[in-house]
Design a protein around this motif. Structure first.
Motif, PDB file in Angstrom:
ATOM      1  N   GLY A   1       0.799  -1.211   0.000  1.00 34.24           N
ATOM      2  CA  GLY A   1       0.000   0.000   0.000  1.00 34.24           C
ATOM      3  C   GLY A   1       0.835   1.266   0.000  1.00 34.24           C
ATOM      4  O   GLY A   1       0.407   2.315  -0.491  1.00 34.24           O
ATOM      5  N   CYS A   2       2.044   1.173   0.524  1.00 33.43           N
ATOM      6  CA  CYS A   2       2.927   2.338   0.551  1.00 33.43           C
ATOM      7  C   CYS A   2       3.470   2.685  -0.828  1.00 33.43           C
ATOM      8  O   CYS A   2       3.898   3.816  -1.058  1.00 33.43           O
ATOM      9  N   PHE A   3       3.478   1.714  -1.745  1.00 36.60           N
ATOM     10  CA  PHE A   3       4.112   1.929  -3.042  1.00 36.60           C
ATOM     11  C   PHE A   3       3.143   1.894  -4.223  1.00 36.60           C
ATOM     12  O   PHE A   3       3.526   2.255  -5.328  1.00 36.60           O
ATOM     13  N   VAL A   4       1.929   1.449  -4.011  1.00 28.34           N
ATOM     14  CA  VAL A   4       1.019   1.236  -5.132  1.00 28.34           C
ATOM     15  C   VAL A   4       0.653   2.547  -5.842  1.00 28.34           C
ATOM     16  O   VAL A   4       0.491   2.563  -7.070  1.00 28.34           O
ATOM     17  N   GLY A   5       0.558   3.637  -5.124  1.00 28.16           N
ATOM     18  CA  GLY A   5       0.240   4.915  -5.750  1.00 28.16           C
ATOM     19  C   GLY A   5       1.341   5.373  -6.702  1.00 28.16           C
ATOM     20  O   GLY A   5       1.069   5.805  -7.831  1.00 28.16           O
ATOM     21  N   THR A   6       2.582   5.247  -6.265  1.00 29.35           N
ATOM     22  CA  THR A   6       3.715   5.601  -7.116  1.00 29.35           C
ATOM     23  C   THR A   6       3.781   4.684  -8.330  1.00 29.35           C
ATOM     24  O   THR A   6       4.042   5.128  -9.453  1.00 29.35           O
ATOM     25  N   PHE A   7       3.522   3.404  -8.103  1.00 30.30           N
ATOM     26  CA  PHE A   7       3.507   2.433  -9.204  1.00 30.30           C
ATOM     27  C   PHE A   7       2.441   2.815 -10.234  1.00 30.30           C
ATOM     28  O   PHE A   7       2.700   2.818 -11.440  1.00 30.30           O
TER      29      PHE A   7
ATOM     30  N   LYS B   1       3.453   5.764 -12.297  1.00 35.22           N
ATOM     31  CA  LYS B   1       4.515   5.461 -13.261  1.00 35.22           C
ATOM     32  C   LYS B   1       4.018   4.611 -14.427  1.00 35.22           C
ATOM     33  O   LYS B   1       4.376   4.840 -15.576  1.00 35.22           O
ATOM     34  N   PHE B   2       3.204   3.597 -14.149  1.00 32.79           N
ATOM     35  CA  PHE B   2       2.796   2.644 -15.177  1.00 32.79           C
ATOM     36  C   PHE B   2       1.364   2.846 -15.669  1.00 32.79           C
ATOM     37  O   PHE B   2       0.933   2.167 -16.589  1.00 32.79           O
ATOM     38  N   GLY B   3       0.627   3.736 -15.036  1.00 36.55           N
ATOM     39  CA  GLY B   3      -0.736   4.015 -15.455  1.00 36.55           C
ATOM     40  C   GLY B   3      -1.758   3.295 -14.596  1.00 36.55           C
ATOM     41  O   GLY B   3      -1.533   2.186 -14.123  1.00 36.55           O
ATOM     42  N   ARG B   4      -2.886   3.949 -14.421  1.00 43.05           N
ATOM     43  CA  ARG B   4      -3.928   3.390 -13.558  1.00 43.05           C
ATOM     44  C   ARG B   4      -4.596   2.173 -14.176  1.00 43.05           C
ATOM     45  O   ARG B   4      -4.906   1.208 -13.487  1.00 43.05           O
ATOM     46  N   LYS B   5      -4.822   2.207 -15.480  1.00 45.05           N
ATOM     47  CA  LYS B   5      -5.472   1.068 -16.130  1.00 45.05           C
ATOM     48  C   LYS B   5      -4.602  -0.183 -16.009  1.00 45.05           C
ATOM     49  O   LYS B   5      -5.086  -1.250 -15.625  1.00 45.05           O
TER      50      LYS B   5
END
Length: 107
Positions: free
Chosen positions: A62-68, A71-75
């Protein structure tokens, strides 16, 4: 007052309805997963470890999913989440503690 763009409120209602349904389904499976693990022959301590691993992985990822997602797109991030959750659910059909642990960590 600030006005929302056309169609935003409709989108918001649809999104939150689907989100609430998914979250409720996930929460409701908890007692059934506990019973499943008990049926597989695991004792309370092992079941607790599986649940703690799941909660712990949520904390870490959960700490990294927003940054991910940025970077890679929400879809792509949503599709990856769906794939990982499917794989996580598939591990519940295996009676191996190791595979169940992998499922708890990935989903």
């Amino acid at each position: 007052t600030d006005e929302f763009p056309a169609g935003f409120v409709r989108f918001q209602v649809i999104y939150l309805s689907v989100w609430a349904l998914c979250v409720a389904a996930d929460w409701l499976q908890g007692p059934f997963v506990y019973a499943l693990y008990a049926d597989y022959g695991f004792d309370g301590s092992e079941i607790a470890q599986l649940f703690v691993a799941g909660f712990g992985s949520s904390l870490v990822f959960g700490c990294f999913v927003g940054t991910f997602a940025d970077k890679f797109g929400r879809k792509r991030s949503c599709l990856l989440y769906c794939l990982m959750y499917i794989l996580s659910c598939m591990t519940k059909h295996c009676k191996s503690y190791s595979w169940l642990m992998v499922g708890r960590i990935t989903g």
